[in-house]
Enzyme design. Sequence first.
Site, PDB file in Angstrom:
ATOM      1  N   ASP A 159     -19.085 -12.749 -21.157  1.00  0.00           N
ATOM      2  CA  ASP A 159     -19.636 -12.707 -19.802  1.00  0.00           C
ATOM      3  C   ASP A 159     -21.144 -12.968 -19.788  1.00  0.00           C
ATOM      4  O   ASP A 159     -21.637 -13.795 -19.008  1.00  0.00           O
ATOM      5  CB  ASP A 159     -19.343 -11.355 -19.138  1.00  0.00           C
ATOM      6  N   GLY A 192       0.832  -1.201   0.000  1.00  0.00           N
ATOM      7  CA  GLY A 192       0.000   0.000   0.000  1.00  0.00           C
ATOM      8  C   GLY A 192       0.861   1.243   0.000  1.00  0.00           C
ATOM      9  O   GLY A 192       2.051   1.173   0.293  1.00  0.00           O
ATOM     10  N   LYS A 226     -11.802 -12.680 -15.460  1.00  0.00           N
ATOM     11  CA  LYS A 226     -12.129 -12.947 -16.871  1.00  0.00           C
ATOM     12  C   LYS A 226     -11.642 -14.323 -17.353  1.00  0.00           C
ATOM     13  O   LYS A 226     -12.370 -15.048 -18.014  1.00  0.00           O
ATOM     14  CB  LYS A 226     -11.495 -11.850 -17.738  1.00  0.00           C
ATOM     15  N   HIS A 281       7.515  -7.749  -3.811  1.00  0.00           N
ATOM     16  CA  HIS A 281       6.189  -8.152  -4.312  1.00  0.00           C
ATOM     17  C   HIS A 281       6.300  -9.466  -5.086  1.00  0.00           C
ATOM     18  O   HIS A 281       6.642  -9.452  -6.273  1.00  0.00           O
ATOM     19  CB  HIS A 281       5.620  -7.067  -5.228  1.00  0.00           C
ATOM     20  N   GLU A 302       3.953 -11.216  -6.204  1.00  0.00           N
ATOM     21  CA  GLU A 302       2.827 -11.415  -7.122  1.00  0.00           C
ATOM     22  C   GLU A 302       3.080 -10.876  -8.528  1.00  0.00           C
ATOM     23  O   GLU A 302       2.342 -11.178  -9.453  1.00  0.00           O
ATOM     24  CB  GLU A 302       1.544 -10.788  -6.557  1.00  0.00           C
ATOM     25  N   CYS A 347       5.332  -6.175   1.535  1.00  0.00           N
ATOM     26  CA  CYS A 347       5.711  -4.762   1.447  1.00  0.00           C
ATOM     27  C   CYS A 347       5.097  -3.960   2.607  1.00  0.00           C
ATOM     28  O   CYS A 347       5.468  -4.174   3.748  1.00  0.00           O
ATOM     29  CB  CYS A 347       5.331  -4.207   0.082  1.00  0.00           C
ATOM     30  N   TYR A 348       4.131  -3.092   2.349  1.00  0.00           N
ATOM     31  CA  TYR A 348       3.483  -2.382   3.466  1.00  0.00           C
ATOM     32  C   TYR A 348       2.938  -3.397   4.466  1.00  0.00           C
ATOM     33  O   TYR A 348       2.989  -3.186   5.679  1.00  0.00           O
ATOM     34  CB  TYR A 348       2.340  -1.508   2.940  1.00  0.00           C
TER      35      TYR A 348
END
Length: 518
Positions: free
Chosen positions: A232, A58, A374, A175, A177, A85-86
């Site tokens: 969708d 963040g 998605k 990070h 990710e 991180c944060y």
Amino acid sequence: MENFKEKLLIIDFGSQVTQLIARRLRELNVYCEIHPFQKVTEPFLVEFSPKAIILSGGPASVVDESSPRPPMAIFEMGIPILGICYGQQVMMQSLGGKVERGQGTAEFGRAYVNSEQSMPLLKGWFDNGDEQVWMSHGDHVSEIAPGFEVFGTSANAPFAIVANLSKKFFAVQFHPEVHHTPKGAKLYQNFTKLAGFSGDWTMGAYQEKAIEAIRAQVGDKKVICGLSGGVDSSVTAILIHKAIGDQLTCVFVDNGLLRQGEAEEVVTMFRDNYNMPFIYAEEKELFLSELEGQSDPETKRKIIGRLFIDVFQRHASAVGGAQFLAQGTLYPDVIESVSFSGGPSVTIKSHHNVGGLPKKMGLQLIEPLRELFKDEVRALGHELGLPDSFIGRHPFPGPGLAIRCPGEITRKKLEILRKADAIYIDQIRKYGLYDDIWQAFVAILPVRTVGVMGDSRTYDFACALRAVTSVDGMTADYYPFSHQFLGETATRIINEVNGINRVTYDITSKPPGTIEWE
Ligand code: XMP
């Protein structure tokens, strides 16, 4: 979905990449939800009952008194926690460590972490010394909390990886990710494994549970669903049909703003493959007569939104007694992202959707895809037997060709646009590029240019080709076509489409551009 017992909670502190944590977990067949830190109270934790928690990164500074904190109760739940991180800094601060402000220790971008001591979180990683990670921090942990040990360091983060192994609390400064931490997925795999997740979140299992949930919600009532021909709404309709059969009626509105052959394709696909009540609402004239001559982008969007609601309402009332409206809302649309300023964000475009309908018609919403990303919707479509050609279709906006026709809309321009667009997509398919591109289309420009064809002067429209790569449509890069592709496509469009004598290629990324021209 309630019936999934193994849930991981991601507490969002506002990082730009929090959604990617969820992506990495879903890829491991682990069900997770992102919730903003303000919402995570003790009663929320009891009700959610997570099997593990991840604290996101963040933009705030833990050093500031007013910076966001997780409730201390999370550290008493006896479940594994991973801080990123944060999330690392707030975990250290909360548990008795110290965080200091920047001053020469900031790291942004690629960095290398060294780890010499193995532990369950790092299994299969750091076997050969340094590993590349992506850092983005100004502050840093200067003293770790009691009970924690250091397992990795980088040039500017002496506590790049820390853990309290007995409590299964882990924290990393980088990070894992993001793409730029090439082996980051390993860390999530190890974390969910040590937290005891069995990886039961598959689209097959989801389908069964979604069907049960739809039956329970709808009972013997009727449902209507607006079909756009996109993935969708198609997956929503087929899933609901599988759950409740003919209690579902689909309404497909042909507003005259569709691409070449699109209405026929959608109608054929549904009529031939799915025996469900299906209304084809031919409303070209209504839309085009109101839009003709309109040139302001917002006016166009508002007209289309209003007419769509009117038409839908008219046809839906013919179904009689429907109490539910089905929508293909996806997870990225429902994640409440953290806003520190608290102010409303600027409206760039008023998106067309059927948002106004449920209230106006007294309908309840049914949104069976609201937990999915998605690519998961595509996987579900696959499970449901939707043809691949349909599943892989590029997104197409609700206002259709109207927003690819900057300036005045005329029927003639729409006709020219349709032909040029069909050739462009045909070229993309011929070169085998369709699946590498997020979205590709032609926009017809409100300008005519002079040309020469044969021995004659021409004075025709110019058009722009657009093709972008993207993960979610929020940001995008233009697609780097070869000159051969561009040259061949331009020649085909100019030769085959009467009314276009100049072709340009749009090389704007998003931001600063948007994907559509309006
Ligand atoms: P922009 O142009 O905002 O588009 O960069 C991002 C993605 O959203 C699609 N888009 C829409 N989709 N209704 C929709 O259903 C709309 O009003 C709308 N406007 C843009 C666009 O095609 C791209 O995929």
